[in-house]
Design a protein around this motif. Structure first.
Motif, PDB file in Angstrom:
ATOM      1  N   ASP A 133       0.752  -1.052  -0.102  1.00  0.00           N
ATOM      2  CA  ASP A 133      -0.063   0.088   0.008  1.00  0.00           C
ATOM      3  C   ASP A 133       0.869   1.357  -0.057  1.00  0.00           C
ATOM      4  O   ASP A 133       2.017   1.250   0.636  1.00  0.00           O
ATOM      5  CB  ASP A 133      -0.825  -0.036   1.359  1.00  0.00           C
ATOM      6  CG  ASP A 133      -1.941  -0.908   1.204  1.00  0.00           C
ATOM      7  OD1 ASP A 133      -2.310  -1.049  -0.129  1.00  0.00           O
ATOM      8  OD2 ASP A 133      -2.718  -1.268   2.147  1.00  0.00           O
ATOM      9  N   ASN A 134       0.466   2.207  -0.930  1.00  0.00           N
ATOM     10  CA  ASN A 134       1.129   3.623  -0.984  1.00  0.00           C
ATOM     11  C   ASN A 134       2.515   3.542  -1.168  1.00  0.00           C
ATOM     12  O   ASN A 134       3.231   4.783  -0.717  1.00  0.00           O
ATOM     13  CB  ASN A 134       0.895   4.086   0.759  1.00  0.00           C
ATOM     14  CG  ASN A 134      -0.580   4.196   1.236  1.00  0.00           C
ATOM     15  OD1 ASN A 134      -1.439   4.473   0.401  1.00  0.00           O
ATOM     16  ND2 ASN A 134      -0.743   3.996   2.218  1.00  0.00           N
ATOM     17  N   TRP A 189       4.406   2.529   4.272  1.00  0.00           N
ATOM     18  CA  TRP A 189       4.831   3.892   3.247  1.00  0.00           C
ATOM     19  C   TRP A 189       3.637   5.018   3.667  1.00  0.00           C
ATOM     20  O   TRP A 189       2.683   4.431   3.903  1.00  0.00           O
ATOM     21  CB  TRP A 189       4.596   3.572   1.898  1.00  0.00           C
ATOM     22  CG  TRP A 189       5.869   2.631   1.381  1.00  0.00           C
ATOM     23  CD1 TRP A 189       5.738   1.451   1.358  1.00  0.00           C
ATOM     24  CD2 TRP A 189       6.827   3.179   0.807  1.00  0.00           C
ATOM     25  NE1 TRP A 189       7.186   1.018   0.895  1.00  0.00           N
ATOM     26  CE2 TRP A 189       7.795   1.913   0.523  1.00  0.00           C
ATOM     27  CE3 TRP A 189       7.267   4.576   0.431  1.00  0.00           C
ATOM     28  CZ2 TRP A 189       8.963   2.092  -0.319  1.00  0.00           C
ATOM     29  CZ3 TRP A 189       8.657   4.723  -0.222  1.00  0.00           C
ATOM     30  CH2 TRP A 189       9.344   3.424  -0.434  1.00  0.00           C
ATOM     31  N   ILE A 190       3.941   6.211   4.026  1.00  0.00           N
ATOM     32  CA  ILE A 190       3.095   7.136   4.039  1.00  0.00           C
ATOM     33  C   ILE A 190       2.293   7.332   3.021  1.00  0.00           C
ATOM     34  O   ILE A 190       2.473   7.119   1.841  1.00  0.00           O
ATOM     35  CB  ILE A 190       3.749   8.625   4.520  1.00  0.00           C
ATOM     36  CG1 ILE A 190       4.515   9.166   3.255  1.00  0.00           C
ATOM     37  CG2 ILE A 190       4.602   8.640   5.760  1.00  0.00           C
ATOM     38  CD1 ILE A 190       5.126  10.621   3.626  1.00  0.00           C
ATOM     39  N   GLN A 191       1.059   7.984   3.136  1.00  0.00           N
ATOM     40  CA  GLN A 191       0.265   8.405   2.010  1.00  0.00           C
ATOM     41  C   GLN A 191       0.790   9.460   1.067  1.00  0.00           C
ATOM     42  O   GLN A 191       1.469  10.312   1.760  1.00  0.00           O
ATOM     43  CB  GLN A 191      -1.235   9.071   2.611  1.00  0.00           C
ATOM     44  CG  GLN A 191      -2.313   9.341   1.689  1.00  0.00           C
ATOM     45  CD  GLN A 191      -3.636   8.433   1.836  1.00  0.00           C
ATOM     46  OE1 GLN A 191      -3.782   8.228   3.071  1.00  0.00           O
ATOM     47  NE2 GLN A 191      -4.228   7.976   0.825  1.00  0.00           N
TER      48      GLN A 191
HETATM   49  C1  LIG Z   1      -2.351   3.681   2.834  1.00  0.00           C
HETATM   50  O1  LIG Z   1      -3.000   2.550   2.081  1.00  0.00           O
HETATM   51  C2  LIG Z   1      -4.247   2.256   2.497  1.00  0.00           C
HETATM   52  C3  LIG Z   1      -5.002   1.459   1.508  1.00  0.00           C
HETATM   53  O2  LIG Z   1      -5.259   2.041   0.245  1.00  0.00           O
HETATM   54  C4  LIG Z   1      -5.270   3.429   2.817  1.00  0.00           C
HETATM   55  O3  LIG Z   1      -6.434   2.858   3.620  1.00  0.00           O
HETATM   56  C5  LIG Z   1      -4.339   4.326   3.998  1.00  0.00           C
HETATM   57  O4  LIG Z   1      -5.147   5.314   4.237  1.00  0.00           O
HETATM   58  C6  LIG Z   1      -3.215   4.625   3.394  1.00  0.00           C
HETATM   59  N1  LIG Z   1      -2.497   5.658   4.096  1.00  0.00           N
HETATM   60  C7  LIG Z   1      -1.578   5.184   5.229  1.00  0.00           C
HETATM   61  C8  LIG Z   1      -0.752   6.294   5.940  1.00  0.00           C
HETATM   62  O5  LIG Z   1      -1.583   3.994   5.558  1.00  0.00           O
END
Ligand SMILES: *[C@@H]1O[C@H](CO)[C@@H](O)[C@H](O)[C@H]1NC(C)=O
Ligand SMILES: *[C@@H]1O[C@H](CO)[C@@H](O)[C@H](O)[C@H]1NC(C)=O
Length: 371
Positions: A264-265, A309-311
């Motif tokens: 993710d991210n 990983w950060i958004q």
């Molecule tokens: C990372 O990805 C997930 C799944 O797409 C998401 O729900 C989440 O808000 C995202 N951000 C972080 C900081 O994990």
């Protein structure tokens, strides 16, 4: 006129040297741009029109590898022939050199894939292109500067811009440079089917070498990104790869579409660059959003290649070209900075329309400093 990159760096010397002098661990969880990014100029060989360039550190210089490349006619309009990849050096300035002698594709075409011309064009008008998403991943540099890197290129067979096979096999190339040579590194095919058709194309989306291990991200046509790792000495040996699946490393290669291999991210979905930032003690990805054709740069960071990983955060917007695909191939260029610098050079391909179906490519270089 091309301004010297060193002069540009000097202009920012107070900040850059200051950052190096007081190197401390920075917080990578909230990357924040310091001041206004500085648009330095275009990185270019004045004799060549080049699409989608990116840089790697080879023998103390920056090696740039680009996609489709062609000369200009006497009016400065891009003309034929077209070759499907090319390479050049820069050494502290904006002028690319050393890549104008050969009109052969830097990455050799795969035998049998319409390789009787360097554009990879077939008699039915389709093409087998050698379009890397990222420049070579350097796996070794010795003390004299002899350098080896690898590139994974998906064997796209395109009709217009559509892929005949959504997830084709992947060629592994080795790129070797002999220190002191004026020439370019040489690229050779190690295996034209290193990753099989309809598997995750590890390495095609970017990579980082850290402590003797190559971390390789792969993105299939479903847009999902997965991670493999291999000792730098074992890149050519598929049995030495491990895959990150379900939160752990395994020797079993996951199938394309296996959601437990998705991280993710790990990016904003589009083309970009992974690197390791010393000031942040962090892995970094910088690039574009999925399906984006504008110069909007995103960043995400993580303490480990596998995350968390950060958004992704949007941090810079560059000028788009006036062609329908106005900006793409967004890249970070860690090869252009000292590893202690708390800054990064960005590039992208700005595409302007200069005639019927004739595109002019430029490669703006931008310096971004971080708080
Ligand atoms: C990372 O990805 C997930 C799944 O797409 C998401 O729900 C989440 O808000 C995202 N951000 C972080 C900081 O994990
Ligand atoms: C697009 O940009 C190019 C390069 O600057 C210029 O030559 C051309 O006239 C522009 N086209 C339009 C339609 O603005």
């Amino acid at each position: 006129m091309h301004r010297s990159l060193l002069a540009a760096i000097a202009a920012h010397g107070a900040v850059t040297t200051g950052a190096a002098a007081t190197l401390k661990k920075r917080d990578a969880s909230n990357p924040t741009v310091k001041g206004t990014p500085h648009v330095i100029g275009n990185v270019a060989d004045p004799t060549l029109n080049r699409d989608s360039c990116g840089s790697s550190p080879f023998g103390g210089k920056a090696l740039w590898v680009c996609r489709d490349t062609q000369p200009y006619d006497s009016n400065g309009i891009p003309t034929l022939p077209l070759w499907t990849s090319s390479a050049s050096w820069t050494g502290g300035g904006l002028t690319m050199y050393g890549g104008d002698k050969s009109q052969d594709s830097f990455y050799p075409l795969v035998p049998g894939n319409c390789d009787d011309n360097q554009a990879g064009t077939c008699s039915d008008g389709t093409r087998y292109v050698r379009w890397a998403n990222v420049p070579p991943l350097v796996t070794s540099t010795d003390s004299s500067g002899n350098t080896v890197g690898y590139t994974w290129i998906s064997n796209y067979h395109i009709s217009g811009l559509a892929n005949e096979v959504a997830d084709p096999s992947v060629t592994l190339y080795k790129v070797s440079y002999t220190a002191g040579s004026d020439g370019l590194p040489s690229a050779e095919i190690i295996d034209a089917g290193f990753w099989a058709e309809n598997t995750i194309p590890y390495g095609n989306y970017g990579g980082v070498v850290q402590d003797g291990t190559a971390y390789l991200w792969g993105q299939g046509s479903n847009g999902k990104v997965a991670l493999a790792k291999v000792p730098v000495t074992g890149v050519e040996d598929i049995s030495q790869y491990q895959y990150y699946v379900n939160g752990a490393w395994t020797n079993a290669q996951p199938a394309l579409g296996d959601d437990s291999a998705t991280i993710d991210n790990v990016s904003a979905g589009g083309q970009g660059t992974y690197y390791y930032s010393q000031p942040w003690s962090s892995y970094v990805w910088i690039g574009q959003a999925s399906e984006s054709v504008s110069a909007e740069f995103y960043i995400t960071t993580a303490p480990n290649p596998e995350g968390p990983w950060i958004q992704p955060i949007k941090f810079y917007s560059g000028v788009n070209g006036n062609y329908s695909l106005g900006a793409y191939s967004l890249q970070a260029n860690p090869a252009l900075s000292a590893s202690s610098d708390n800054s990064i050079y960005l590039t992208y391909t700005k595409t302007d329309s200069v005639g019927d179906n004739v595109q002019l490519y430029t490669t703006p270089l931008i310096l971004v400093e971080w708080e």
